[in-house]
Design an enzyme around this catalytic site. Structure first.
Site, mmCIF file in Angstrom:
data_model
loop_
_atom_site.group_PDB
_atom_site.id
_atom_site.type_symbol
_atom_site.label_atom_id
_atom_site.label_comp_id
_atom_site.label_asym_id
_atom_site.label_seq_id
_atom_site.Cartn_x
_atom_site.Cartn_y
_atom_site.Cartn_z
ATOM 1 N N LYS A 65 1.083 -0.968 -0.408
ATOM 2 C CA LYS A 65 -0.081 0.296 -0.030
ATOM 3 C C LYS A 65 0.787 1.277 -0.302
ATOM 4 C CE LYS A 65 -3.460 1.873 2.455
ATOM 5 N NZ LYS A 65 -4.936 1.409 3.614
ATOM 6 N N SER A 140 -9.777 1.881 2.817
ATOM 7 C CA SER A 140 -8.596 3.008 1.890
ATOM 8 C C SER A 140 -8.595 1.684 1.296
ATOM 9 C CB SER A 140 -8.095 3.630 2.918
ATOM 10 O OG SER A 140 -7.163 3.295 3.582
ATOM 11 N N SER A 164 -9.631 -0.259 6.347
ATOM 12 C CA SER A 164 -9.120 -0.080 5.563
ATOM 13 C C SER A 164 -8.906 -1.626 4.971
ATOM 14 C CB SER A 164 -8.618 0.709 5.697
ATOM 15 O OG SER A 164 -9.487 1.994 5.745
HETATM 16 N N1 GLN Z 1 -13.486 4.706 6.518
HETATM 17 C C1 GLN Z 1 -12.633 4.759 7.717
HETATM 18 C C2 GLN Z 1 -12.071 6.377 7.992
HETATM 19 O O1 GLN Z 1 -12.054 6.639 6.241
HETATM 20 C C3 GLN Z 1 -11.237 4.279 7.409
HETATM 21 C C4 GLN Z 1 -10.379 4.052 6.647
HETATM 22 C C5 GLN Z 1 -8.936 2.981 7.466
HETATM 23 O O2 GLN Z 1 -9.390 1.926 8.144
HETATM 24 N N2 GLN Z 1 -7.577 3.803 7.396
HETATM 25 O O3 GLN Z 1 -11.584 6.215 8.888
#
Ligand code: GLN
Length: 457
Positions: A65, A140, A164
Site C-alpha cells: 500500500k 482505503s 481499511s
Molecule cells: N473508512 C475509515 C476512515 O475513513 C477507515 C479507514 C482506514 O481504515 N484507513 O477512517
C-alpha cells in the site's frame, strides 16, 4: 492466485517471465489498483532464477500500500501533496519482506491518507472492483484488495485504521487481517490515526495469509507501540468452540442471507450464540472523533518545506503554508483536518474528544467481557455489497458504512475478513474476531470455515 500456484508457474516458466507477465497485466488492467509499478523488481526475479534470492517468500510477488515507505520508490499516500516523495528508507515490514526474498511489484492505490471506505478519495483515481468495474473495490486499501483478487500480485499489504483492510477484502473476495494493535511495527507507515491503525496482510487463502503475517510481524524498537512479539503461524483446528454472533453488527438482506448460510455451517461443529455489545451504538461517532483528531495533528507536518508539494515563495509563512495545503490536500482530508482541530480545540475538547475516549474504554470492556464468554466473535464485515462508484457521495453515508469495522480498532483486537457466500455475483465477507494476540485461533477457525464453504459452494 495461491503461493503454491505461483511456485508451480515459476517452475514452468522461470520467475523473470512470470513476474514480467504480472507487470504487463498491471499495465493493461482497468482496475487502477496501482499508483506505481516497481520495474526494478524484474532484477529480483532474475536473482531468484539464479538461486540468489532466498527466504520464506522467495520469488513471490507482494504489492505494498502506498502509505508504507519503500526506499527509492515513490510513496504518495494517494495524495497530491506527496506526488514526488521518494522515501530514503524502508518501513519495517518492507525490510522484513525483502529479507524473506519477496518481490515488490509496486505500490497500491488508496484513499488519500487512508481516509475513506471506497478508494474514491485517491488523487490517482478510483480503484474498480474486479467483479464489477462499475463498483468500488472498497477502501482505503482498495488497490491491495483488488490486485490480489485479479492476480495482479499474489500477496499484498494494506493498513487498517477503521476497516481499511477488511472492507476491501470483503468487497474483492479475498482474505484480509487487521492484526492485534502492536503486533506489526508501524515504523515507516505514514500515519493517519496512530492509536488505531495497523499494517496487515491480504492473500487468496488463510494459509497464505498466515505465512505473510509471520513474515511481517515482529519486534521493532523504532515503534514504541510495538509489542516486541514474533508470530508463528500454527493452525490447530478444534471443534466445539464457543462462537458469539455480535447482535449490533448487521447488514442488508443480501449480506445477512450470506452470513446466515455461513452460520448454519458453523453450527454443525461449534456452539453458536448471540452476544450483545451495548457500547457499539456510540462506537462509530467515537471512532470518527478520535481518528480525525489524530489526523489533524499528524497532517500538520505537510507544510511544503519538509515533504512533497511546495509553492512559490510567498510574502508570509501563513500564506505559504495555506497555499501548499489548499493545493495539495483533497476535500475529504481538509474536512477531517477541520473537524479534528475543532474536536481538539480548548472549548470543545471535553465535549467531544474526551467523551470519545470514554466510549473507547466502554468498547474495550465489552470486548473483554465477550471474549471471556466466547472463544471467537463473528459478524458481517460490511453491511452491504460493494457500492456503485459515486453511490456514497455524502460523507456521513460513507462513514456509516464502517459501522461493523471500527469497534475492532477502538479496542485493538485482531479481526479477519473471510469471503463467504457471494450474492448477485458479488463477494460478501465475514469478520472473525479474537482476543489480543490470538491470531492463531482466528486463522485456525477461518481455515476450517474456508474449507467448509468451498465444499458446499
Ligand atoms: N473508512 C475509515 C476512515 O475513513 C477507515 C479507514 C482506514 O481504515 N484507513 O477512517
Amino acid at each position: 492466485m495461491l503461493i503454491s500456484e505461483w511456485r508451480k508457474k515459476v517452475e514452468d516458466e522461470g520467475a523473470k517471465n512470470a513476474v514480467a507477465e504480472v507487470l504487463d497485466k498491471i499495465k493493461q488492467s482497468r482496475l487502477n489498483a496501482f499508483i506505481t509499478i516497481n520495474e526494478k523488481c524484474i532484477e529480483d526475479a532474475r536473482r531468484f532464477d539464479k538461486g540468489e534470492l532466498k527466504g520464506r517468500l522467495a520469488g513471490v510477488p507482494v504489492a505494498v500500500k502506498d502509505c508504507i515507505t519503500t526506499e527509492g520508490i515513490l510513496t504518495t499516500c494517494g495524495s497530491k501533496i506527496l506526488h514526488d516523495y521518494i522515501p530514503p528508507f524502508d518501513a519495517h515490514v518492507v525490510e522484513r519482506l525483502k529479507a524473506e526474498g519477496a518481490i515488490i511489484v509496486g505500490k497500491t492505490n488508496m484513499d488519500e491518507f487512508a481516509m475513506g471506505t471506497t478508494t474514491e478519495t485517491s488523487y490517482y483515481g478510483v480503484v474498480r472492483n474486479p467483479y464489477d468495474l462499475d463498483r468500488v473495490a472498497g477502501g482505503s486499501s482498495g488497490g491491495s484488495g483488488a490486485c490480489v483478487a485479479a492476480d495482479e500480485s499474489v500477496l499484498s499489504l494494506g493498513t487498517d485504521t477503521g476497516g481499511s483492510i477488511r472492507c476491501p477484502a470483503s468487497f474483492c473476495g479475498v482474505v484480509g487481517l487487521k492484526p492485534t494493535y502492536g503486533l506489526v511495527s508501524r515504523y515507516g507507515l505514514i500515519p493517519y490515526a496512530n492509536s488505531l491503525e495497523q499494517i496487515g496482510p491480504f492473500a487468496s487463502n488463510v494459509d497464505d495469509l498466515g505465512l505473510l503475517l509471520e513474515v511481517i510481524a515482529g519486534p521493532d524498537a523504532r515503534d514504541s507501540t510495538n509489542a516486541g512479539k514474533e508470530f508463528r503461524y500454527e493452525p490447530k483446528e478444534r471443534e466445539g468452540l464457543r462462537i458469539g454472533v455480535i447482535k449490533e453488527m448487521g447488514g442488508n438482506d443480501n449480506v445477512m442471507n450470506s452470513f446466515d448460510q455461513a452460520v448454519e455451517l458453523i453450527k454443525a461443529k461449534h456452539k453458536v450464540a448471540e452476544v450483545s455489545m451495548p457500547s457499539f451504538k456510540y462506537a462509530l461517532a467515537a471512532y470518527y472523533i478520535i481518528a480525525m483528531s489524530e489526523a489533524s495533528s499528524n497532517l500538520a507536518r505537510y507544510d511544503g518545506v519538509r515533504y512533497g508539494l511546495s509553492a512559490e515563495k510567498l510574502s508570509s509563512w501563513n500564506e505559504f503554508f495555506s497555499k501548499v495545503r489548499a493545493d495539495g490536500f483533497g476535500d475529504e482530508v481538509k474536512r477531517r483536518i477541520m473537524l479534528g482541530s475543532y474536536a481538539l480545540s480548548a472549548g470543545y475538547y471535553g465535549k467531544y474528544y474526551l467523551k470519545a475516549l470514554k466510549v473507547r474504554t466502554l468498547v474495550i470492556r465489552d470486548f473483554k467481557k465477550a471474549l471471556n464468554d466466547f472463544d471467537l466473535l463473528i459478524a458481517p464485515t460490511m453491511p452491504a455489497l460493494p457500492f456503485k462508484i459515486g453511490e456514497l457521495a455524502d460523507p456521513l453515508t460513507m462513514y456509516k458504512a464502517d459501522v461493523n469495522t471500527v469497534p475492532i480498532n477502538l479496542a485493538g483486537v485482531p479481526s479477519l475478513s473471510l469471503p463467504i457466500f457471494a450474492k448477485k455475483g458479488l463477494p460478501v465477507g465475514m469478520q472473525i474476531i479474537g482476543n489480543y494476540f490470538e491470531e492463531n485461533s482466528i486463522l485456525s477457525f477461518a481455515r476450517w470455515l474456508e474449507r467448509e464453504i468451498a465444499e458446499v459452494s
